[in-house]
Motif scaffolding. Sequence first.
Motif, mmCIF file in Angstrom:
data_model
loop_
_atom_site.group_PDB
_atom_site.id
_atom_site.type_symbol
_atom_site.label_atom_id
_atom_site.label_comp_id
_atom_site.label_asym_id
_atom_site.label_seq_id
_atom_site.Cartn_x
_atom_site.Cartn_y
_atom_site.Cartn_z
ATOM 1 N N ASP A 1 -0.187 46.572 56.468
ATOM 2 C CA ASP A 1 0.465 47.247 57.590
ATOM 3 C C ASP A 1 1.079 46.146 58.455
ATOM 4 O O ASP A 1 0.351 45.345 59.052
ATOM 5 C CB ASP A 1 -0.586 48.044 58.372
ATOM 6 N N ASP B 1 14.894 58.368 52.160
ATOM 7 C CA ASP B 1 13.991 59.367 52.749
ATOM 8 C C ASP B 1 14.159 59.422 54.275
ATOM 9 O O ASP B 1 14.021 60.475 54.893
ATOM 10 C CB ASP B 1 12.524 59.004 52.445
ATOM 11 N N SER C 1 2.299 46.035 61.261
ATOM 12 C CA SER C 1 1.993 46.019 62.694
ATOM 13 C C SER C 1 0.675 45.288 62.990
ATOM 14 O O SER C 1 0.332 45.055 64.146
ATOM 15 C CB SER C 1 1.949 47.452 63.252
ATOM 16 N N PRO D 1 22.452 48.286 59.001
ATOM 17 C CA PRO D 1 23.027 49.397 58.225
ATOM 18 C C PRO D 1 23.408 50.553 59.138
ATOM 19 O O PRO D 1 22.850 50.727 60.230
ATOM 20 C CB PRO D 1 21.885 49.819 57.290
ATOM 21 N N GLY E 1 8.646 47.473 50.731
ATOM 22 C CA GLY E 1 9.471 47.270 49.539
ATOM 23 C C GLY E 1 9.292 48.299 48.447
ATOM 24 O O GLY E 1 9.960 48.227 47.426
ATOM 25 N N ALA F 1 3.398 46.702 51.108
ATOM 26 C CA ALA F 1 3.496 48.147 51.320
ATOM 27 C C ALA F 1 2.269 48.611 52.101
ATOM 28 O O ALA F 1 1.234 47.946 52.071
ATOM 29 C CB ALA F 1 3.553 48.860 49.976
ATOM 30 N N ALA G 1 18.029 45.392 60.864
ATOM 31 C CA ALA G 1 18.275 45.969 62.184
ATOM 32 C C ALA G 1 18.882 47.348 61.949
ATOM 33 O O ALA G 1 18.530 48.042 60.985
ATOM 34 C CB ALA G 1 19.196 45.063 62.979
HETATM 35 P P1 NAP Z 1 12.284 54.513 54.150
HETATM 36 O O1 NAP Z 1 12.882 55.028 52.891
HETATM 37 O O2 NAP Z 1 11.653 55.465 55.100
HETATM 38 O O3 NAP Z 1 11.234 53.374 53.747
HETATM 39 C C1 NAP Z 1 10.541 52.674 54.733
HETATM 40 C C2 NAP Z 1 9.559 51.750 54.082
HETATM 41 O O4 NAP Z 1 8.839 51.084 55.129
HETATM 42 C C3 NAP Z 1 8.534 52.484 53.217
HETATM 43 O O5 NAP Z 1 8.315 51.745 52.047
HETATM 44 C C4 NAP Z 1 7.283 52.460 54.097
HETATM 45 O O6 NAP Z 1 6.067 52.441 53.381
HETATM 46 C C5 NAP Z 1 7.448 51.136 54.821
HETATM 47 N N1 NAP Z 1 6.637 51.063 56.037
HETATM 48 C C6 NAP Z 1 6.657 51.890 57.104
HETATM 49 N N2 NAP Z 1 5.759 51.482 58.023
HETATM 50 C C7 NAP Z 1 5.171 50.367 57.515
HETATM 51 C C8 NAP Z 1 4.160 49.480 57.985
HETATM 52 N N3 NAP Z 1 3.575 49.647 59.192
HETATM 53 N N4 NAP Z 1 3.793 48.437 57.196
HETATM 54 C C9 NAP Z 1 4.359 48.248 55.974
HETATM 55 N N5 NAP Z 1 5.322 49.060 55.477
HETATM 56 C C10 NAP Z 1 5.714 50.103 56.241
HETATM 57 O O7 NAP Z 1 13.356 53.714 55.008
HETATM 58 P P2 NAP Z 1 14.719 52.990 54.580
HETATM 59 O O8 NAP Z 1 15.810 53.928 54.867
HETATM 60 O O9 NAP Z 1 14.579 52.387 53.242
HETATM 61 O O10 NAP Z 1 14.778 51.856 55.703
HETATM 62 C C11 NAP Z 1 14.472 50.491 55.453
HETATM 63 C C12 NAP Z 1 14.844 49.682 56.682
HETATM 64 O O11 NAP Z 1 16.237 49.829 56.945
HETATM 65 C C13 NAP Z 1 14.128 50.121 57.946
HETATM 66 O O12 NAP Z 1 13.815 48.998 58.734
HETATM 67 C C14 NAP Z 1 15.148 50.989 58.639
HETATM 68 O O13 NAP Z 1 14.939 51.039 60.023
HETATM 69 C C15 NAP Z 1 16.424 50.252 58.278
HETATM 70 N N6 NAP Z 1 17.605 51.101 58.381
HETATM 71 C C16 NAP Z 1 17.760 52.206 57.597
HETATM 72 C C17 NAP Z 1 18.889 52.996 57.742
HETATM 73 C C18 NAP Z 1 19.141 54.216 56.892
HETATM 74 O O14 NAP Z 1 20.177 54.889 57.147
HETATM 75 N N7 NAP Z 1 18.311 54.566 55.939
HETATM 76 C C19 NAP Z 1 19.841 52.658 58.710
HETATM 77 C C20 NAP Z 1 19.643 51.541 59.493
HETATM 78 C C21 NAP Z 1 18.529 50.758 59.319
HETATM 79 P P3 NAP Z 1 5.403 53.787 52.774
HETATM 80 O O15 NAP Z 1 6.163 54.064 51.509
HETATM 81 O O16 NAP Z 1 4.002 53.379 52.538
HETATM 82 O O17 NAP Z 1 5.566 54.852 53.819
#
Ligand code: NAP
Length: 244
Positions: A63, A191, A65, A185, A12, A35, A141
């Motif tokens: 984490d 990022d 996982s 999405p 988040g 986070a 998803a």
């Molecule tokens: P993002 O900007 O890369 O952010 C991902 C977040 O997940 C970060 O806050 C990261 O923490 C956290 N994270 C990663 N591994 C983790 C773990 N093991 N435990 C706890 N937190 C963890 O990604 P986003 O684009 O916002 O994506 C959010 C969700 O939407 C994801 O599930 C992604 O697959 C989905 N999604 C995104 C898109 C897109 O186009 N952006 C499209 C389809 C689906 P840190 O800050 O500590 O790294």
Amino acid sequence: MLNGRTALVTGGARGIGAAICKKLASLGADIAIAALERNEQSDALEQEIMSQYGVRAKTYACDVSDADACKETVKQVLADFGNVTILVNNAGITRDTLILSMKEADFDAVLNTNLKGTFNMTQACYRTFMKQKYGKVINLASVSALLGTAGQANYAASKAGVIALTKVTARELASRNVTCNAIAPGFIATDMTKGLEDQYIGQIPMKRAGTPEDVANLAAFLASPESDYLTGTVIRIDGGLAIS
Ligand code: NAP
């Protein structure tokens, strides 16, 4: 609309997750941010949420996982806030490459965070939802699971798993008044997608990337009582990218 409810949002601190935290806070929910670690970004978001929306916010290093870490986090959130009504399984990662060159470690890392992480947090909240006889689970998803995007074998498979898990969760908890829905999405500017615009924008019928706020608005509907009869669904938010 969400006063007195606590939303636990994984991943988040930035991107889509941060936008969801702010949107739910604007509707009155207290916010628990899970986070990977507490850092300047999560501290700043906590402060912004509390000062702007007058709700409580706290970050938990977790984490997703790690099943034990998820259980401990939910325990702490319940001790601090007294309830977890909304769970947003948003934490996710990518490790894109063709199947030919995909390393086992990269396959496992993506499955462990995206799919197992969603399972872990859902399981950690399960009893609480049953006892409360109310809850909202929102899983992130992706259209990648629907399209089978080349170069995303690990990611697409993890998100297809998230869709299956969404349906199972919805069925298992429906009689307890707990809904579970997935958001799929398309291309959202965060990022995660930085530098990939040229590859994707041309394929999107609306010819633009989505914003984290576009996704947060949908999450707010799924978190609100207005969606109480909606469960087990997958809703695309993609500017038409995956219209079939
Ligand atoms: P993002 O900007 O890369 O952010 C991902 C977040 O997940 C970060 O806050 C990261 O923490 C956290 N994270 C990663 N591994 C983790 C773990 N093991 N435990 C706890 N937190 C963890 O990604 P986003 O684009 O916002 O994506 C959010 C969700 O939407 C994801 O599930 C992604 O697959 C989905 N999604 C995104 C898109 C897109 O186009 N952006 C499209 C389809 C689906 P840190 O800050 O500590 O790294």
